[in-house]
Design a protein around this motif. Structure first.
Motif, PDB file in Angstrom:
ATOM      1  N   THR A 144       0.836  -1.192   0.000  1.00  0.00           N
ATOM      2  CA  THR A 144       0.000   0.000   0.000  1.00  0.00           C
ATOM      3  C   THR A 144       0.871   1.241   0.000  1.00  0.00           C
ATOM      4  O   THR A 144       1.788   1.370   0.825  1.00  0.00           O
ATOM      5  CB  THR A 144      -0.908   0.011   1.246  1.00  0.00           C
ATOM      6  OG1 THR A 144      -1.695  -1.186   1.264  1.00  0.00           O
ATOM      7  CG2 THR A 144      -1.832   1.215   1.228  1.00  0.00           C
ATOM      8  N   GLU A 168      -0.665  -0.584 -12.743  1.00  0.00           N
ATOM      9  CA  GLU A 168      -1.204   0.199 -11.632  1.00  0.00           C
ATOM     10  C   GLU A 168      -1.856  -0.695 -10.586  1.00  0.00           C
ATOM     11  O   GLU A 168      -1.817  -0.394  -9.390  1.00  0.00           O
ATOM     12  CB  GLU A 168      -2.197   1.238 -12.148  1.00  0.00           C
ATOM     13  CG  GLU A 168      -1.530   2.338 -12.965  1.00  0.00           C
ATOM     14  CD  GLU A 168      -2.491   3.445 -13.353  1.00  0.00           C
ATOM     15  OE1 GLU A 168      -3.309   3.842 -12.498  1.00  0.00           O
ATOM     16  OE2 GLU A 168      -2.436   3.895 -14.514  1.00  0.00           O
ATOM     17  N   GLY A 169      -2.430  -1.817 -11.016  1.00  0.00           N
ATOM     18  CA  GLY A 169      -3.085  -2.718 -10.081  1.00  0.00           C
ATOM     19  C   GLY A 169      -2.131  -3.504  -9.199  1.00  0.00           C
ATOM     20  O   GLY A 169      -2.568  -4.153  -8.235  1.00  0.00           O
ATOM     21  N   ASP A 170      -0.820  -3.441  -9.502  1.00  0.00           N
ATOM     22  CA  ASP A 170       0.159  -4.163  -8.685  1.00  0.00           C
ATOM     23  C   ASP A 170       0.337  -3.533  -7.313  1.00  0.00           C
ATOM     24  O   ASP A 170       0.846  -4.168  -6.383  1.00  0.00           O
ATOM     25  CB  ASP A 170       1.516  -4.204  -9.399  1.00  0.00           C
ATOM     26  CG  ASP A 170       1.515  -5.136 -10.608  1.00  0.00           C
ATOM     27  OD1 ASP A 170       0.660  -6.048 -10.652  1.00  0.00           O
ATOM     28  OD2 ASP A 170       2.354  -4.938 -11.507  1.00  0.00           O
ATOM     29  N   LYS A 172      -1.539  -0.888  -4.324  1.00  0.00           N
ATOM     30  CA  LYS A 172      -2.745  -0.196  -3.877  1.00  0.00           C
ATOM     31  C   LYS A 172      -2.371   1.222  -3.466  1.00  0.00           C
ATOM     32  O   LYS A 172      -1.568   1.427  -2.552  1.00  0.00           O
ATOM     33  CB  LYS A 172      -3.384  -0.920  -2.689  1.00  0.00           C
ATOM     34  CG  LYS A 172      -4.666  -0.238  -2.199  1.00  0.00           C
ATOM     35  CD  LYS A 172      -5.268  -0.965  -1.008  1.00  0.00           C
ATOM     36  CE  LYS A 172      -6.527  -0.253  -0.515  1.00  0.00           C
ATOM     37  NZ  LYS A 172      -7.114  -0.926   0.675  1.00  0.00           N
ATOM     38  N   VAL A 174      -3.371   4.721  -1.822  1.00  0.00           N
ATOM     39  CA  VAL A 174      -4.310   5.318  -0.873  1.00  0.00           C
ATOM     40  C   VAL A 174      -4.157   6.834  -0.939  1.00  0.00           C
ATOM     41  O   VAL A 174      -3.071   7.365  -0.724  1.00  0.00           O
ATOM     42  CB  VAL A 174      -4.034   4.826   0.564  1.00  0.00           C
ATOM     43  CG1 VAL A 174      -4.974   5.508   1.550  1.00  0.00           C
ATOM     44  CG2 VAL A 174      -4.184   3.307   0.646  1.00  0.00           C
TER      45      VAL A 174
END
Length: 341
Positions: A144, A168-170, A172, A174
């Motif tokens: 994250t 980008e999905g690798d 997370k 915040v």
């Protein structure tokens, strides 16, 4: 004594000595601390004051701006993208902003240009506590990362992932307020944060007592020009002399601050508001100094067309910079002594 009162006193003293160039009113469109006989000029920083900004305060303290007929008021900022917009809207005479948001701003129609990038190796990074054992970009997979929408690192983070073979999905991401990133990293709410390594790294270590490591964008596939002076096109057209004098004073301020970092930090501690402790300022400016790359640039703020072309090409490839154009679309190097401008 704060910066505004000191600027006023310096400008007034310079006027009495007859050393100040004749003022031209406030043609440049900026606000200022009043009282002096020089041009009243505002500089809006990319963020609240930290060690990278010490040379500006040092230049005020040492009279480098007053010597050029400039009565300088330094204002805190709220991210490079916002600063570029403020320059475009003539809300400040000069801005101190990162180059990627400048490119994006110009491509969207904002009437602004750089007149010299000083941090020629970009300070954008991913920062994390050393116990995370992150040593390469791929170690961030599944982790994250905290970022602030609107700042330079957030805007180019997808490009950094792409440059390192990641989607980008690798990771997370915040979204968080910039003021909370350090606390959230220290408390383990995120594994890493986006930030300038020379700013937040020493701050995190001072607050937590824990060692911080980082991955520089510039060292892992995305080496782009960093922070420099941004000005409105109208100011460039109508008040070239003011721009030249401001750049010259800023170059001297940075060159002299690099020779005596503790003195520059002390000047900032005495003039700025809400700045980090003086020892942190010293660490921050010490980390920033090599980014000037004076061994190749010769003096602060001197760029080449090749550097700008490299940054433009990376933004075209990884950050969807549309209708990119030539370096002259974004940069006027004539005031700082750049080549190929």
């Amino acid at each position: 004594m704060n910066a505004k009162r000191l600027c006023t006193g310096l400008a007034a003293a310079t006027l009495l000595l007859g050393a100040c160039a004749p003022g031209s009113g406030n043609d440049s469109g900026g606000g200022a601390a009043g009282g002096g006989g020089g041009d009243k000029v505002t500089l809006t920083l990319n963020w609240v004051p930290y060690g990278e900004h010490a040379p500006f305060y040092y230049g005020v303290q040492q009279g480098f701006y007053a010597d050029e007929g400039i009565d300088l008021d330094i204002k805190p900022g709220n991210g490079s993208g916002t600063v570029v917009k403020q320059v475009a809207q003539n809300q400040t005479t000069f801005g101190w902003a990162d180059t990627p948001p400048l490119l994006k701003g110009v491509s969207s129609g904002m009437p602004v240009k750089s007149v010299g990038v000083f941090l020629q190796k970009g300070p954008a990074s991913l920062e994390f506590l050393s116990d995370q054992n992150i040593t390469k970009p791929q170690d961030l997979k599944g982790k994250t990362v905290g970022g602030t929408p609107g700042d330079a690192m957030y805007a180019t983070f997808p490009a950094w992932l792409k440059a390192n073979g990641m989607a980008e999905g690798d990771v997370k991401v915040v979204n968080m307020d910039a003021a909370n990133k350090i606390a959230q990293l220290a408390e383990g709410q995120v594994d890493a944060i986006m930030g300038f390594f020379h700013d937040q790294g020493p701050t995190i270590e001072a607050r937590t007592g824990k060692k911080v490591d980082y991955l520089l964008y510039a060292d892992s596939g995305l080496n782009m020009l960093g922070t420099g002076i941004v000005v409105n096109d109208k100011t460039l057209a109508d008040n070239k002399d003011l721009v030249t004098r401001f750049v010259r004073a800023t170059q001297k301020s940075w060159a002299e601050a690099a020779k005596d970092i503790p003195a520059a930090a002390k000047a900032m501690a005495g003039l700025a508001e809400n700045e980090p402790p003086e020892d942190v300022l010293v660490k921050q400016l010490t980390l920033a100094q090599p980014l000037l790359q004076l061994d190749t640039a010769g003096q602060p703020g001197v760029n080449t067309a090749e550097q700008w072309t490299g940054t433009i090409d990376l933004m075209k490839q990884y950050a969807d910079l549309a209708d990119a154009g030539e370096p002259s679309t974004y940069w006027d190097g004539s005031h700082a002594g750049g080549s190929g401008s």
